[in-house]
Design an enzyme around this catalytic site. Structure first.
Site, short mmCIF file in Angstrom:
data_model
loop_
_atom_site.label_atom_id
_atom_site.label_comp_id
_atom_site.label_asym_id
_atom_site.label_seq_id
_atom_site.Cartn_x
_atom_site.Cartn_y
_atom_site.Cartn_z
N ASP A 183 -2.73 -20.52 10.70
CA ASP A 183 -1.45 -19.79 10.73
C ASP A 183 -0.53 -20.06 9.55
O ASP A 183 0.24 -19.18 9.16
CB ASP A 183 -0.69 -20.07 12.02
CG ASP A 183 -1.42 -19.58 13.26
OD1 ASP A 183 -2.18 -18.61 13.15
OD2 ASP A 183 -1.27 -20.21 14.32
N ASP A 241 3.73 -25.17 22.02
CA ASP A 241 2.67 -24.58 22.83
C ASP A 241 1.35 -25.33 22.74
O ASP A 241 0.57 -25.35 23.69
CB ASP A 241 2.46 -23.10 22.50
CG ASP A 241 2.33 -22.83 21.01
OD1 ASP A 241 2.30 -23.79 20.21
OD2 ASP A 241 2.24 -21.64 20.63
#
Length: 742
Positions: A467, A56
């Site tokens: 993350d 992404d």
């Protein structure tokens, strides 16, 4: 004595001495496990070994014969506007040509709202991704938008590879190319636009944009009409009628009768031997959510639907994402939970077209489970070693891509929010019911780097990442870290620094979304960490600077600037929120800060700051860095260039008037008496790129080459204090790079 790897030694030998005109060689710092979401994996159906993975925010990758991956879109992420965007690292769809396997197509673009200023494009390669041509679309493409795991939105006619369809977002409908992607025209007869939005109340446009068309699938066995495949299916993001078909090569379209409603079709795949379309559904678009779903089989000959959902009743509290068909064994398929957060994802396999299913794990005597797999991550040890004691997830989450090699029933891959898993003994599932699962993302580096530091006499690099936490990298940058930053663990670390007089002392800050203490310290160069006592719960994010003597930390957090000492935290009222900060690396009582066009100095360990100078006509301070060995020597980057002070910031001199804009800076060991200065800069209004100066900013040499690093505002720099010429570049999407001359 610090030992260098053989690769480093060779590069250094070839590079010395460094000249102003030196060319740099760039390689990824190895994280080894991906580090982000892989929403799509596509196997070529006719040529063994041709496999692509889309990410992404990190571009497109191609599988190698040794299970490693090669990035393909770095070159096309470098253009005249690379410094404003990482646009081409967002991949919303990929298609591999079944007739000419050397051809591959990708839909590029990061966001469909204001975060991405440009329309999307279709990238086309005729040499397996080695080189590309790009063709602009009249609308935006959302590789990092909600629903990005649905797909694939690009599809090539299996009987006529000049014909390509693309399903657009934002209400733009279905588009068709008849010249191999060079241009597209809207299919006006297809009127469904996929009206589902994740959150209609989101004013930013990120969650409130129409998600559009989800996938396109051809019935390769259907008759030809005008040289094109006649039967085509299209899935759209709509909870009403969501699956449409054409029997006349896309001239007219109808909703498939009696289809399920109330769900979104994430995947639709055609099994030619069965003449059946299999579909997975979830009640949301993903990739983070999903509380209900179904799996369906549509028999084309009888035009009937069969509910083949593996579970029902109270056992069904999740949606389904990934769907794999074994093209060598008709009737064999696999589906996976999109997000089953506890205890782990579940993978289901059927060998009878969905009549019955077996699982990859099942409950024993609670809380014990029987696992039908062996699990390892040798290519990225940190995946296992960094998982918390209470975290039972091994198989993953956000699982939208699940694929069986169409030419090898034993080979399978699936993408998660963290990495790619898979193996080469899948058919053992049907005999011994035991398969091998391994992290197979070696070469995929899509980590979002938030800050970097290179410690003199210590580890080559400290990398704070989004993350997946952060890492301490040894001098061997080609080796994946053994463990990520834990104890404490922050999902995202946003800042890191070291103490100049005690370089084994380090500090990091995070933003894990919890209310706990979000600041940690290390006394062994980042090998182990502990919470810094005194940090206040709720303070998070931002950047951090550690005093030269490691006795105080200045924290420019999201809620304002604070200073933290053992046992206490206090607000720094004399600094504005968002100030760029740094510590003097020799004078333990001095901190620096910049904001707007003002420069601030603290001589009382960060308790108070005084505005001591202004920085030309600057309106924004981007970075503040200091000389590692000389007190009072400080550098500042601004939207009006670079400023240098040798008297603690009381006076500044603009280093080079040709530098008209500057972002990240770093100082590292140079070949002579001066430190190398590295800067992401614009000279005389030219595109912003990475330059180096080894004469205190009087002259600059571009060292970036053709390498793209993404948006300038998302780049972080660090430079070695021990190895001449070694510089690190952190990106928002392609991990960290290291560069050496030669």
């Amino acid at each position: 004595m610090r030992l260098l790897t053989l690769e480093f030694a060779c590069l250094l030998a070839a590079a010395a001495p460094i000249s102003v005109a030196a060319q740099y060689t760039w390689k990824n710092v190895k994280f080894g496990g991906g580090g982000g979401f892989v929403p799509g994996i596509v196997f070529n159906p006719t040529q063994k070994g041709v496999v692509y993975a889309r990410t992404d925010i990190g571009g497109l990758y191609k599988l190698n014969s040794d299970d490693s991956w090669t990035p393909l879109t770095d070159a096309i992420a470098h253009d005249k506007t690379w410094h404003i965007k990482r646009h081409n690292w967002g991949v919303d769809a990929v298609a591999t040509d079944p007739i000419d396997p050397a051809r591959v197509y990708a839909a590029l673009g990061m966001y469909t709202h204001s975060w991405d200023p440009d329309n999307g494009a279709i990238a086309r390669s005729s040499d397996g991704g080695a080189t590309w041509s790009t063709f602009d679309l009249p609308f935006k493409v959302g590789g990092n938008m909600p629903g990005r795991g649905m797909g694939e939105r690009l599809a090539i006619d299996p009987n006529n590879n000049h014909i390509i369809y693309f399903g657009a977002r934002s209400g733009n409908g279905l588009w068709k190319s008849t010249n191999q992607g060079q241009s597209f025209e809207k299919v006006t007869s297809f009127t469904s636009v996929g009206t589902y939005v994740a959150d209609p109340n989101d004013s930013s446009g990120y969650n409130s944009d129409i998600q559009g068309l989800a996938w396109i699938e051809f019935d390769s066995t259907s008759a030809l009409v005008g040289g094109a495949t006649s039967r085509i299916f299209v899935g759209v993001a709509d909870k009403g009628e969501s699956v449409f078909y054409s029997e006349d090569a896309g001239q007219t379209w109808s909703a498939v009768p009696n289809q399920p409603q109330g769900f979104l079709p994430h995947k639709g795949k055609f099994q030619p031997s069965e003449k059946a379309l299999y579909l997975t559904y979830s009640d949301t678009s993903g990739p983070y959510d999903g509380g209900n779903g179904t799996v369906q089989r549509f028999d084309i000959a009888s035009s009937t639907w069969t509910d083949i959902t593996p579970v029902s009743g109270e056992d069904l509290f999740f949606g389904f994402g990934g769907l794999a068909l074994d093209m060598q064994k008709p009737g064999t398929l696999m589906v996976v939970t999109l997000n089953l957060w506890w205890p782990d994802a579940q993978i289901y396999r059927s060998v009878d077209s969905g009549k019955t299913w077996s699982v990859i794990w099942e409950w024993g005597a609670y809380p014990d489970r029987t696992l039908y797999y062996d699990y390892s991550t040798p290519k990225a040890p940190w995946i296992i070693t960094s998982r918390g004691a209470d975290d039972t997830k091994e198989l993953g989450w956000m699982i939208e891509s699940l694929e069986i090699n169409p030419l090898d029933s034993n080979h399978w891959l699936y993408g998660t929010g963290l990495t790619i898993y898979g193996g080469h003994d899948l058919t053992n599932w049907d005999t011994t019911h035991k398969v091998t699962i391994e992290s197979l993302a070696d070469g995929i580096e899509e980590t979002s780097v938030q800050a970097l530091a290179s410690v003199p006499g210590g580890p080559a690099l400290l990398s704070a990442t989004g993350d997946v936490g952060g890492y301490t990298h040894d001098n061997d940058l080609t080796k994946s870290p053994e463990v990520a930053w834990i104890n404490p663990s922050y999902a995202t670390n946003t800042g890191v620094d070291y103490a100049g007089n005690k370089p084994q002392s380090a500090v990091r800050v995070g933003n894990s979304g919890s209310e706990g203490n979000q600041i940690a310290v290390s006394s062994d160069g980042g090998k182990t960490w502990a919470e810094l006592q005194g940090g206040v719960a709720g303070t998070s994010g931002g950047k951090v600077a550690l005093s030269a003597d490691a006795d105080s930390a200045l924290w420019s957090a999201s809620s304002g600037v604070v200073v933290v000492r053992s046992g206490s935290q206090s607000q720094v009222t004399s600094l504005p929120t968002g100030a760029a900060i740094a510590s003097d690396k020799r004078n333990g009582t001095v901190f620096y800060a910049g904001h707007g066009n003002r420069f601030f100095l603290s001589v009382d360990s960060g308790s108070t700051f005084t505005s001591v100078s202004t920085l030309g006509s600057a309106q924004a301070v981007r970075d503040v860095v200091v000389n590692p060995t000389l007190a009072g020597d400080v550098w500042v980057s601004t939207d009006d260039g670079i400023f240098h002070s040798t008297d603690y910031g009381k006076t500044f001199k603009k280093t080079d008037k040709s530098v008209t804009d500057a972002y990240a800076l770093a100082l590292g060991k140079g070949p002579g008496k001066y430190w190398n200065v590295y800067g992401v800069i614009s000279r005389n209004g030219s595109p912003i790129e990475l330059f180096m100066s080894n004469d205190t900013g009087k002259n600059w040499n571009k060292i970036q080459g053709t390498r793209g690093f993404g948006a300038a505002g998302g780049i972080f720099l660090a430079a070695s204090k021990d190895t001449s010429g070694l510089v690190f570049v952190g990106t928002n999407g392609r991990g960290a790079f290291y560069g050496l001359p030669g």
